[in-house]
Design an enzyme around this catalytic site. Structure first.
Site, mmCIF file in Angstrom:
data_model
loop_
_atom_site.group_PDB
_atom_site.id
_atom_site.type_symbol
_atom_site.label_atom_id
_atom_site.label_comp_id
_atom_site.label_asym_id
_atom_site.label_seq_id
_atom_site.Cartn_x
_atom_site.Cartn_y
_atom_site.Cartn_z
ATOM 1 C CE LYS A 68 36.439 -0.019 10.565
ATOM 2 N NZ LYS A 68 35.574 1.145 10.488
ATOM 3 N NE ARG A 97 26.772 0.793 12.911
ATOM 4 C CZ ARG A 97 26.810 -0.297 12.162
ATOM 5 N NH1 ARG A 97 25.850 -1.206 12.307
ATOM 6 N NH2 ARG A 97 27.779 -0.504 11.299
ATOM 7 C CG HIS A 103 35.906 -4.773 1.384
ATOM 8 N ND1 HIS A 103 36.706 -5.870 1.613
ATOM 9 C CD2 HIS A 103 36.530 -4.049 0.424
ATOM 10 C CE1 HIS A 103 37.777 -5.798 0.835
ATOM 11 N NE2 HIS A 103 37.684 -4.708 0.110
ATOM 12 C CD GLU A 109 43.340 -4.379 10.060
ATOM 13 O OE1 GLU A 109 43.126 -4.078 11.234
ATOM 14 O OE2 GLU A 109 42.555 -5.059 9.381
#
Length: 666
Positions: free
Chosen positions: A119, A294, A238, A203
């Site tokens: 990421k 994917r 999440h 973040e």
């Protein structure tokens, strides 16, 4: 160059393996399943043309073993491998190993997986490409002190996220500096366990964001398209709970802008195959989050609104063919919503459930309903893997019709043996705020009181139906035990026949921790129940094929009933009630436990112990961390007190209900 695929090995399990095989079979391609010892009798094994064992139950010893997968492909003579999602689907080394073995990998190039697999690296790449990013730290230096400083500079709340992987694993929201160190350690453990990589990024945590993703597809001829968006904002911890397409409120202008950004992101890494570019949106702005290299769990909603089979597209691209359609030929028709039916207990913080599915009825065959399932009635949900039972996808001419069909489908879903999130999903589908498309990632937390109502005692009708089911079951057992040579004897009759007065049966049920006695007066063709100080008459009830047909209050209706040992489950008008049939002659068991005894909520592995005997602890303090199904569960002290015993150490395997920590009395 076009490559032939005659036999496809699916390097996965559960519903995605079954789903991939379905398309392969339609395309005339042979299928090979792989299985661990825990999955020898699994649905995906039965669905394949042939199957190969790859190791013991733990995923690291089976589904995550590249050598075992490639050896299975060699033994079976497979010329292609589809990785599904999860496990090795985003493992660049696996893609390279397939190429080295001369096997077609039905997925993107290893270089694209590497570019987007981290990421942090992906966000640096997108930053250079001018794609907007959420403020955060995406660097390689993983010093805890530096990460804490970065969090302070960004400003709380922040989100710690595993650099590799997804699915909510290794992801923690931190509200203040005081909780950062504990959350970081937990996120790193989860990331290392799930992905073999404990690196994280930090973040800014947006407070009312929407999660919107774009399905992209590219071929080896340089053509890249998007197949529109999916809204995945309804999440818990999440993890996505409900997905839909198209996104409510999406304007053509924003769709075009997000589509362009997604296509450019794919082109930037030389992408080939199916991928998903995920954005987080708040107000008029949207930010790149990550790219999943994917097929996504939620791909059926895209298939439903476009009429395309994305697995077929994957296979065609892997064979070296061009994309079946260009961007201008793709269009949206209708609306689709998907829910993930899980074996989990909403009343206990959605703890995953393991065990046998004593009864399973899924809503297949209803108009506009698609079911992708990886288990069958009688199968076992194992502690080793994700506890998903099925995906239920509803499609309608518009969003309102799709939601109506979804709610009905959930009402027709029956699971006995394990607790599920079925009623929770139905509550979301019928919630006024969801119907009004008031969507963001905080939806569930905001409406939790509506979605998770307190358990209530069953009403008289439910108790009467439970009595009817129990008596019908006993009658069936009596028929099976009757002497066939004496079948005309009145003493072998199983109806309510009595010489001089009605048959009376006393039953005792337990539900929600309380017992409820019930006196049932039976007559041929009906019964009367005294329940909750009220008499409830059911006229003309019969039990057939697991359903109770009855007339009550002048209405002809039906309910479903299923047994699991001494428990009977009733399904009526979308509500489900599980009651235990109590044998008053049996000795009452000692439940044990108590406010000072902390037990394992499920089978799992102890990954951290934060206390030792003699420690003083406060209410809410972390005591021990148990990992199950790749997620960590922190067990906290129920009160202030002193630790008397610690019965587990890091690395121990523990059973559900095992006593882990004991506090001193008082």
């Amino acid at each position: 160059m076009t490559r032939s695929i005659g036999k496809l090995l699916v390097a996965n399990r559960g519903e995605i393996a079954v789903r991939v095989m379905r398309t392969a079979r339609r395309m005339g391609i042979g299928t090979v399943a792989v299985y661990s010892d825990a999955d020898a009798a699994a649905a995906h094994v039965a669905a394949a043309d042939e199957a190969v064992r790859i190791g013991p139950a733990p995923a690291r010893d089976s589904y995550l073993r590249v050598d075992a997968i490639l050896e299975a492909a060699r033994v079976a003579g497979a010329d292609a491998i589809h990785p599904g999602y999860g496990f090795l689907s985003e493992n660049a080394a696996f893609a390279d190993a397939c190429a080295a073995a001369g096997i077609v990998f039905v997925g993107p190039p290893a270089s694209a997986i590497r570019a987007m697999g981290s990421k942090s690296a992906a966000k640096q790449l997108m930053e250079h490409a001018g794609v907007p990013l959420v403020p955060g730290y995406h660097g390689d230096d993983q010093d805890p002190g530096l990460l804490a400083e970065a969090a302070a500079a960004i400003g709380y709340p922040v989100l710690i996220k595993a650099s590799a992987g997804g699915g909510g694993k290794g992801m923690k929201v931190v509200e203040s500096a005081a909780g950062f160190a504990e959350a970081l350690a937990s996120a790193r453990r989860e990331a290392a366990n799930a992905f073999g990589d404990d690196r994280v990024l930090v973040e800014k945590y947006l407070t009312r964001p929407r999660h919107i993703e774009m399905q992209v597809f590219a071929d080896s001829f340089g053509q890249t398209v998007h197949l529109f968006e999916r809204d995945c904002s309804i999440q818990r911890r999440h993890q996505k709970v409900i997905e839909e397409a198209p996104a409510p409120g999406m304007t053509p202008e924003r769709r075009a802008a997000m589509g362009r950004a997604a296509v450019e992101a794919a082109r930037a890494v030389g992408y080939v195959g199916a991928g998903t570019v995920e954005f987080i949106a708040e107000g008029d702005a949207f930010y790149f989050m990550e790219m999943n290299t994917r097929l996504q769990v939620e791909h059926p909603v895209t298939e439903s609104i476009t009429g395309q089979d994305l697995v077929e597209w994957q296979i065609r691209v892997a064979r070296g063919e061009r994309l079946p359609l260009g961007q201008e030929a793709l269009a949206i028709a209708g609306h689709a919503v998907e829910v993930r039916l899980y074996a989990e207990d909403p009343a206990k913080g959605f703890l995953p459930q393991t065990g046998r599915l004593a009864h399973l009825a899924l809503p297949e065959g209803l108009p506009g309903i698609r079911v992708d399932a990886g288990v069958r009635g009688g199968d076992t949900v194992s502690v080793h893997y994700d506890p998903m039972i099925a995906k239920i996808i509803a499609t309608g001419a518009d969003r309102a019709e799709a939601l109506g069909r979804l709610a009905l489908a959930l009402d027709r879903t029956e699971v006995v043996g394990l607790r599920t999130n079925r009623a929770f999903l139905a509550a979301i589908a019928r919630h006024p705020a969801f119907a009004a498309a008031e969507l963001d990632t905080g939806f569930i937390a905001r409406h939790e009181a509506d979605l998770l109502p307190a358990e209530t005692a069953p009403d008289g009708l439910t108790l009467a139906l439970a009595a009817a089911a129990v008596l019908a079951r006993r009658a069936g057992a009596a028929v099976a035990e009757a002497d066939p040579a004496d079948r005309w004897s009145p003493w072998t009759r199983t109806d309510a026949f009595r010489l001089n007065r009605p048959r009376v049966v006393d039953l005792l049920f337990e539900v929600a921790g309380a017992t409820q006695p019930l006196r049932v007066e039976c007559v041929p063709g009906g019964l009367t129940c005294e329940a909750l100080a009220l008499a409830y008459d059911l006229d003309g009830w019969t039990e057939a094929g697991g359903r109770i047909l009855f007339t009550a209050d002048g209405r002809r209706r039906s309910a479903a009933a299923a047994f699991d040992g001494d428990r009977v489950a009733l399904f009526l008008d979308g509500a489900e009630t599980v009651l235990r049939v109590v044998d008053p002659r049996a000795a009452a068991g000692d439940e044990g436990g108590g406010a000072g005894r902390i037990a394992a909520p499920m089978p799992g592995t102890v990954v951290a112990v934060a206390v030792k005997p003699g420690d003083q602890v406060e209410k809410g303090q972390a005591l021990i961390v148990v990992e199950a199904m790749k997620m960590e569960h922190t067990l906290r002290s129920p009160r202030d007190g002193k630790v008397a015993k610690v019965n587990a150490a890091a690395g121990d395997l523990v059973a559900e209900g095992a006593e882990l920590v004991v506090l001193e009395e008082g």
